[in-house]
Design a protein around this motif. Structure first.
Motif, short mmCIF file in Angstrom:
data_model
loop_
_atom_site.label_atom_id
_atom_site.label_comp_id
_atom_site.label_asym_id
_atom_site.label_seq_id
_atom_site.Cartn_x
_atom_site.Cartn_y
_atom_site.Cartn_z
N CYS A 1 0.86 -1.19 0.00
CA CYS A 1 0.00 0.00 0.00
C CYS A 1 0.89 1.23 0.00
O CYS A 1 1.71 1.43 0.92
N GLU A 2 0.75 2.05 -1.02
CA GLU A 2 1.55 3.28 -1.12
C GLU A 2 1.05 4.38 -0.19
O GLU A 2 1.73 5.38 -0.01
N GLY A 3 -0.10 4.16 0.42
CA GLY A 3 -0.62 5.14 1.37
C GLY A 3 -0.06 4.95 2.77
O GLY A 3 0.54 5.85 3.35
N CYS A 4 -0.22 3.73 3.29
CA CYS A 4 0.18 3.47 4.68
C CYS A 4 1.45 2.64 4.80
O CYS A 4 1.99 2.50 5.90
N GLY A 5 1.92 2.07 3.71
CA GLY A 5 3.15 1.30 3.73
C GLY A 5 3.01 -0.15 4.17
O GLY A 5 4.00 -0.88 4.24
N ARG A 6 1.77 -0.58 4.47
CA ARG A 6 1.59 -1.98 4.87
C ARG A 6 1.77 -2.90 3.67
O ARG A 6 1.54 -2.52 2.53
N ASP B 1 -8.49 0.70 3.28
CA ASP B 1 -8.52 1.79 4.27
C ASP B 1 -8.05 3.11 3.66
O ASP B 1 -8.68 4.15 3.84
N CYS B 2 -6.94 3.06 2.93
CA CYS B 2 -6.38 4.29 2.33
C CYS B 2 -7.27 4.80 1.20
O CYS B 2 -7.41 6.00 1.04
N ARG B 3 -7.86 3.89 0.44
CA ARG B 3 -8.79 4.31 -0.62
C ARG B 3 -10.00 5.02 -0.01
O ARG B 3 -10.47 6.02 -0.52
N ILE C 1 -11.44 8.99 -0.55
CA ILE C 1 -12.80 9.29 -1.00
C ILE C 1 -13.46 10.29 -0.06
O ILE C 1 -14.18 11.18 -0.48
N SER C 2 -13.18 10.13 1.23
CA SER C 2 -13.83 10.98 2.25
C SER C 2 -13.38 12.41 2.18
O SER C 2 -12.40 12.81 1.74
#
Length: 126
Positions: free
Chosen positions: A79-84, A119-121, A125-126
């Motif tokens: 995941c490029e958002g959170c790194g997981r 989660d990051c997606r 959106i929010s």
């Protein structure tokens, strides 16, 4: 092969993890139990355990390697958002697909797909 206290602690830390930890992350966790352990010892033993087939080393281009206790055939999503890093399994072996397409015998491959976890997606959106 596991003969030292340090190697056993490292193996136990990888086995207990669900996050595909880096050597630095494992070092921080293991130091809580064994304050005298060095980062070099952690790196050396992780590489020995991976070479011996006890754990899996996940090479992450442009990032620190990660380590996985799960040795069954599977691939990874970063995941490029959170790194997981997440596990996933394709319905047909990618190794077999590569062999069929190339005629080459595949001994090993590493697939790391990059994107955004749910989660990051949702946060975007929010």
């Amino acid at each position: 092969m596991i003969r030292t206290k340090q190697r056993q602690l490292i193996m136990d830390a990888v086995s207990a993890s669900t996050t595909h930890p880096t050597a630095d992350e494992l070092f921080r966790d293991i130091r809580k139990q064994l304050p005298t352990i060095s980062l070099a010892t952690v790196y050396r033993n992780l590489n020995l355990l991976a070479a011996d087939g006890k754990i899996r080393k996940i090479e992450m281009p442009g990032m620190p390697d990660r380590f996985d206790w799960r040795l069954t055939t599977h691939d990874h999503l970063l995941c490029e958002g959170c790194g997981r890093v997440f596990d996933f399994t394709l319905p047909q072996s990618l190794g077999r697909q590569i062999e069929e397409a190339s005629g080459m015998s595949v001994r090993q491959y590493t697939l790391v797909a990059r994107g955004f976890c749910s989660d990051c997606r949702q946060k975007k959106i929010s």
